[in-house]
Design a protein around this motif. Sequence first.
Motif, short mmCIF file in Angstrom:
data_model
loop_
_atom_site.label_atom_id
_atom_site.label_comp_id
_atom_site.label_asym_id
_atom_site.label_seq_id
_atom_site.Cartn_x
_atom_site.Cartn_y
_atom_site.Cartn_z
N LYS A 98 34.21 -38.23 -8.60
CA LYS A 98 35.13 -39.02 -9.41
C LYS A 98 34.54 -40.38 -9.78
CE LYS A 98 39.19 -36.93 -7.23
NZ LYS A 98 40.44 -37.19 -6.49
N TYR A 99 33.24 -40.50 -9.71
CA TYR A 99 32.61 -41.81 -9.90
C TYR A 99 32.98 -42.44 -11.24
CZ TYR A 99 29.01 -45.25 -10.94
OH TYR A 99 28.38 -46.39 -11.31
N TYR A 100 32.96 -41.67 -12.31
CA TYR A 100 33.18 -42.26 -13.63
C TYR A 100 34.63 -42.65 -13.88
CZ TYR A 100 28.40 -40.93 -14.58
OH TYR A 100 27.03 -40.81 -14.52
N SER A 101 35.54 -42.18 -13.04
CA SER A 101 36.92 -42.64 -13.12
C SER A 101 37.23 -43.61 -11.99
CB SER A 101 37.88 -41.44 -13.05
OG SER A 101 37.73 -40.75 -11.81
N LEU A 102 36.15 -44.14 -11.37
CA LEU A 102 36.25 -45.10 -10.27
C LEU A 102 37.03 -44.54 -9.09
CD1 LEU A 102 36.82 -48.47 -12.19
CD2 LEU A 102 34.68 -47.51 -11.33
N GLY A 103 36.90 -43.24 -8.86
CA GLY A 103 37.52 -42.66 -7.68
C GLY A 103 36.84 -43.17 -6.42
N MET A 104 37.63 -43.45 -5.38
CA MET A 104 37.09 -43.97 -4.13
C MET A 104 37.72 -43.24 -2.96
SD MET A 104 36.82 -48.09 -4.78
CE MET A 104 35.61 -48.29 -3.45
N ARG A 105 36.96 -43.15 -1.88
CA ARG A 105 37.43 -42.59 -0.62
C ARG A 105 37.59 -43.74 0.36
NH1 ARG A 105 33.30 -40.40 1.33
NH2 ARG A 105 31.80 -40.85 -0.31
N TYR A 106 38.75 -43.85 0.98
CA TYR A 106 39.05 -44.99 1.83
C TYR A 106 38.92 -44.61 3.31
CZ TYR A 106 40.78 -46.89 -2.53
OH TYR A 106 40.88 -47.32 -3.83
N HIS A 107 38.28 -45.52 4.06
CA HIS A 107 38.04 -45.30 5.48
C HIS A 107 38.65 -46.45 6.28
CE1 HIS A 107 34.12 -42.92 4.35
NE2 HIS A 107 35.21 -42.38 3.87
N HIS A 108 39.08 -46.13 7.49
CA HIS A 108 39.61 -47.12 8.42
C HIS A 108 38.85 -46.99 9.73
CE1 HIS A 108 43.18 -47.75 5.82
NE2 HIS A 108 43.05 -46.45 5.57
N ARG A 109 38.28 -48.10 10.19
CA ARG A 109 37.46 -48.08 11.40
C ARG A 109 37.90 -49.17 12.37
NH1 ARG A 109 31.07 -49.03 10.83
NH2 ARG A 109 31.28 -47.04 9.70
N GLY A 110 37.99 -48.78 13.62
CA GLY A 110 38.21 -49.74 14.69
C GLY A 110 37.08 -49.64 15.71
N PHE A 111 36.74 -50.75 16.34
CA PHE A 111 35.63 -50.70 17.30
C PHE A 111 35.81 -51.74 18.39
CE2 PHE A 111 34.44 -53.32 13.68
CZ PHE A 111 34.03 -54.51 14.27
N LEU A 112 35.13 -51.47 19.50
CA LEU A 112 35.12 -52.34 20.67
C LEU A 112 33.67 -52.53 21.10
CD1 LEU A 112 36.80 -53.84 22.88
CD2 LEU A 112 36.71 -51.70 24.20
N ASP A 113 33.23 -53.80 21.21
CA ASP A 113 31.84 -54.12 21.53
C ASP A 113 31.71 -54.83 22.87
OD1 ASP A 113 31.26 -53.16 19.04
OD2 ASP A 113 30.67 -55.09 18.17
N LEU A 114 30.59 -54.58 23.52
CA LEU A 114 30.17 -55.36 24.68
C LEU A 114 28.75 -55.81 24.42
CD1 LEU A 114 30.52 -56.45 27.57
CD2 LEU A 114 29.66 -54.24 28.40
N ASP A 115 28.54 -57.13 24.35
CA ASP A 115 27.23 -57.71 24.08
C ASP A 115 26.68 -58.37 25.34
OD1 ASP A 115 26.54 -58.05 20.88
OD2 ASP A 115 28.69 -57.88 21.27
N TYR A 116 25.37 -58.24 25.52
CA TYR A 116 24.68 -58.96 26.60
C TYR A 116 23.46 -59.65 26.00
CZ TYR A 116 21.99 -60.01 30.78
OH TYR A 116 21.27 -60.66 31.75
N LYS A 117 23.36 -60.96 26.23
CA LYS A 117 22.28 -61.74 25.65
C LYS A 117 21.59 -62.54 26.75
CE LYS A 117 23.09 -63.83 21.78
NZ LYS A 117 23.63 -64.78 20.77
N VAL A 118 20.25 -62.56 26.69
CA VAL A 118 19.47 -63.35 27.64
C VAL A 118 18.35 -64.05 26.89
CG1 VAL A 118 18.00 -61.38 28.25
CG2 VAL A 118 18.16 -63.32 29.81
#
Length: 242
Positions: A98-118
């Motif tokens: 559907k590109y030429y009619s500007l069709g889009m697919r919508y996504h929903h994302r949730g995330f949880l991060d743990l960072d460690y820095k040294v």
Amino acid sequence: MNDPGMKRLLALPLILAFLTFAQTAAGQQDDMCLWSKFTIEKALSARYSVYVTQESRLRENISRPDELYLEGGGSMKAGYGLKLSMGYRFSGNFDDVKYYSLGMRYHHRGFLDLDYKVRRGQFTFNFRARLQAEFKNVYSSDKGKVPEWYWRDKFEVKYRIRRFEPYLGVEPHFQIIDPRNPEGNFSVNRLWIFAGVGYSVMKHHTVGIYYMVQREWKVPTPQNKYIIGIEYSISLPHGKKK
């Protein structure tokens, strides 16, 4: 750098990259992409902060739009170099049919991060573990209401040279479960290998550029992507009351 542990950590991204290139399957499609990202982060206190990120992506040799997303979240410093973060991303992917009619697919994302820095001198070593769930094409079918789950680890090494901070890293994507691609469950099916540099243009403002290679396997249409990334970020400090 005489610490054996630090040497092993520094070598890990290179080892993973070598193993990935060694098992890359033939017949994959190649594409050159451009990703442009803008981020604003605001410190609420010495421990807490929030951020908003917007990114646009181009594909097919930087000739067609691929994805637009808006992401927001917050983080908390837990001490000892640890940081906990969580966020939500809403994205629109341009549909091939559907590109030429500007069709889009919508996504929903949730995330949880743990960072460690040294930090060791001018080196900074960062490890991030992420658990992510994403709903794709929610109303397209019954599978659209079932999230895909991924575990993503990122290993990154940075080196500070005055205003410049070059870096390199690797990020494997471990697919836990995906109802649209069950044959890739419980396996690594994507890897990002990247290198770049950030430059502090002024206080609290940073511009960066990077180059990243994506390898895929155990997916319906695996791609080798060669990505040029441009980033601009503003980090606002916590304001003290007078």
